[in-house]
Design a protein around this motif. Structure first.
Motif, PDB file in Angstrom:
ATOM      1  N   GLY A  70      -7.230  82.609 -36.442  1.00 41.96           N
ATOM      2  CA  GLY A  70      -6.381  82.452 -35.260  1.00 41.96           C
ATOM      3  C   GLY A  70      -6.516  81.072 -34.647  1.00 41.96           C
ATOM      4  N   GLY A  71      -7.757  80.600 -34.493  1.00 39.67           N
ATOM      5  CA  GLY A  71      -7.974  79.271 -33.928  1.00 39.67           C
ATOM      6  C   GLY A  71      -7.409  78.175 -34.808  1.00 39.67           C
ATOM      7  N   PHE A  72      -7.559  78.338 -36.125  1.00 36.61           N
ATOM      8  CA  PHE A  72      -7.057  77.327 -37.054  1.00 36.61           C
ATOM      9  C   PHE A  72      -5.532  77.279 -37.056  1.00 36.61           C
ATOM     10  N   GLY A 187      -9.838  70.440 -40.002  1.00 34.94           N
ATOM     11  CA  GLY A 187      -9.699  71.496 -39.013  1.00 34.94           C
ATOM     12  C   GLY A 187     -10.231  72.834 -39.489  1.00 34.94           C
ATOM     13  N   ALA A 188     -10.093  73.123 -40.787  1.00 30.49           N
ATOM     14  CA  ALA A 188     -10.612  74.382 -41.331  1.00 30.49           C
ATOM     15  C   ALA A 188     -12.131  74.457 -41.177  1.00 30.49           C
ATOM     16  N   THR A 231     -20.194  80.987 -44.368  1.00 29.09           N
ATOM     17  CA  THR A 231     -19.885  79.941 -45.344  1.00 29.09           C
ATOM     18  C   THR A 231     -18.742  80.365 -46.254  1.00 29.09           C
ATOM     19  N   LEU A 232     -18.770  81.613 -46.694  1.00 28.57           N
ATOM     20  CA  LEU A 232     -17.696  82.111 -47.567  1.00 28.57           C
ATOM     21  C   LEU A 232     -16.350  82.128 -46.840  1.00 28.57           C
ATOM     22  N   LEU A 233     -16.378  82.477 -45.537  1.00 29.25           N
ATOM     23  CA  LEU A 233     -15.139  82.436 -44.762  1.00 29.25           C
ATOM     24  C   LEU A 233     -14.595  81.006 -44.689  1.00 29.25           C
ATOM     25  N   GLY A 234     -15.495  80.058 -44.434  1.00 28.15           N
ATOM     26  CA  GLY A 234     -15.073  78.667 -44.379  1.00 28.15           C
ATOM     27  C   GLY A 234     -14.545  78.172 -45.710  1.00 28.15           C
ATOM     28  N   LEU A 237     -11.032  79.637 -46.295  1.00 29.59           N
ATOM     29  CA  LEU A 237      -9.998  78.958 -45.523  1.00 29.59           C
ATOM     30  C   LEU A 237      -9.727  77.565 -46.075  1.00 29.59           C
ATOM     31  N   TYR A 238     -10.783  76.854 -46.414  1.00 31.21           N
ATOM     32  CA  TYR A 238     -10.629  75.514 -46.997  1.00 31.21           C
ATOM     33  C   TYR A 238      -9.870  75.601 -48.328  1.00 31.21           C
ATOM     34  N   GLY A 239     -10.217  76.613 -49.126  1.00 33.21           N
ATOM     35  CA  GLY A 239      -9.531  76.797 -50.397  1.00 33.21           C
ATOM     36  C   GLY A 239      -8.059  77.119 -50.216  1.00 33.21           C
ATOM     37  N   LEU A 240      -7.730  77.883 -49.161  1.00 31.32           N
ATOM     38  CA  LEU A 240      -6.336  78.195 -48.867  1.00 31.32           C
ATOM     39  C   LEU A 240      -5.557  76.922 -48.538  1.00 31.32           C
ATOM     40  N   VAL A 241      -6.148  76.074 -47.701  1.00 24.93           N
ATOM     41  CA  VAL A 241      -5.490  74.802 -47.356  1.00 24.93           C
ATOM     42  C   VAL A 241      -5.351  73.927 -48.593  1.00 24.93           C
TER      43      VAL A 241
END
Length: 256
Positions: A70-72, A187-188, A231-234, A237-241
């Motif tokens: 949501g924040g991202f 940002g991610a 870390t996995l969440l980050g 998200l980074y992988g999605l971007v």
């Protein structure tokens, strides 16, 4: 195309091997030196906490994931929109950009108690904290990308009497995409930090809240597992971007 795919596969394999080697070394070192669990648990002891119902891993993970995402998303939307406005209106940029720079200097930890007073506890204040940390890099890099379009291309469109919207859609937006995704990657990373800052200050759910709860009992395996999940969440998200960047931006013009 085949060579690029082969290089990508080799790169992924190397990354996985390095991470696996670190995990194995971690396990061997803990076992060899008989490190107490409350100081540094082994990977096996850490993973074993996933089977304990008292931690409610899934619900806490989903709460933190919602705050990060949501924040991202809010940061990306506001950052790109403001960058477009600043590019179209130098006066608005002159009036507001220095203000945003000043506001960005405020320690986000200091904003936490204020957000709690204004918005009470819950997911929403943590989304706002994540947003406040991650949107500024997206704003700056997008504004830079929009302003660094080739002048000759701009003159060509203007000479053909193209509208401002045509100029933006055909020239500025495609040319700025490498900068947009570069800011989104930063940002991610910051969105994860922002969500956890919010949960550390005051929250009732989430991985950060769980870490505060188990800290008093020196339940280090649970704390380490929470860090691993964060870390996995980050990474996700980074992988999605990164995947979106590969979809919309040609390889040769991507920013590293």
């Amino acid at each position: 195309m085949f060579n690029d795919g082969g290089r990508s596969a080799r790169s992924i394999a190397i990354i996985l091997i390095v991470h696996l080697a670190v995990i194995v070394l971690w396990q061997v070192a803990v076992d060899a030196f008989q490190v107490p669990k409350f100081i540094l648990p082994s990977p096996l002891a850490t993973v074993a906490t996933l089977g304990a119902a008292k931690y409610a891993w899934l619900s806490n993970l989903l709460v933190t994931a919602a705050e990060i995402l949501g924040g991202f998303c809010l940061g990306a939307l506001v950052g790109v929109a403001l960058a477009v406005i600043f590019t179209w209106s130098p006066l608005v940029s002159l009036l507001l950009l220095p203000l945003f720079v000043t506001l960005n200097m405020i320690p986000k930890v200091a904003l936490g108690p204020l957000f709690i007073v204004w918005f009470s506890y819950g997911i929403f204040p943590n989304i706002l904290i994540a947003f406040s940390i991650c949107f500024f890099p997206i704003l700056l890099t997008t504004a830079r990308g929009l302003s660094e379009v080739e002048p000759d291309l701009l003159d060509l469109v203007k000479s053909l009497r193209g509208s401002r919207w045509t100029l933006f859609r055909k020239i500025q937006l495609p040319g700025s995409l490498p900068y947009v995704f570069s800011g989104m990657k930063v940002g991610a990373i910051l969105a994860v930090a922002g969500a956890i800052v919010g949960e550390f200050i005051a929250s009732e759910r989430g991985l950060g809240y769980l870490m505060i709860q188990v800290q008093s009992s020196l339940d280090t395996p649970a704390m380490v597992m929470a860090v691993v999940l964060l870390t996995l969440l980050g990474v996700a998200l980074y992988g999605l971007v990164l995947g979106l960047e590969r979809l919309f931006v040609v390889r040769d013009v991507r920013l590293q």
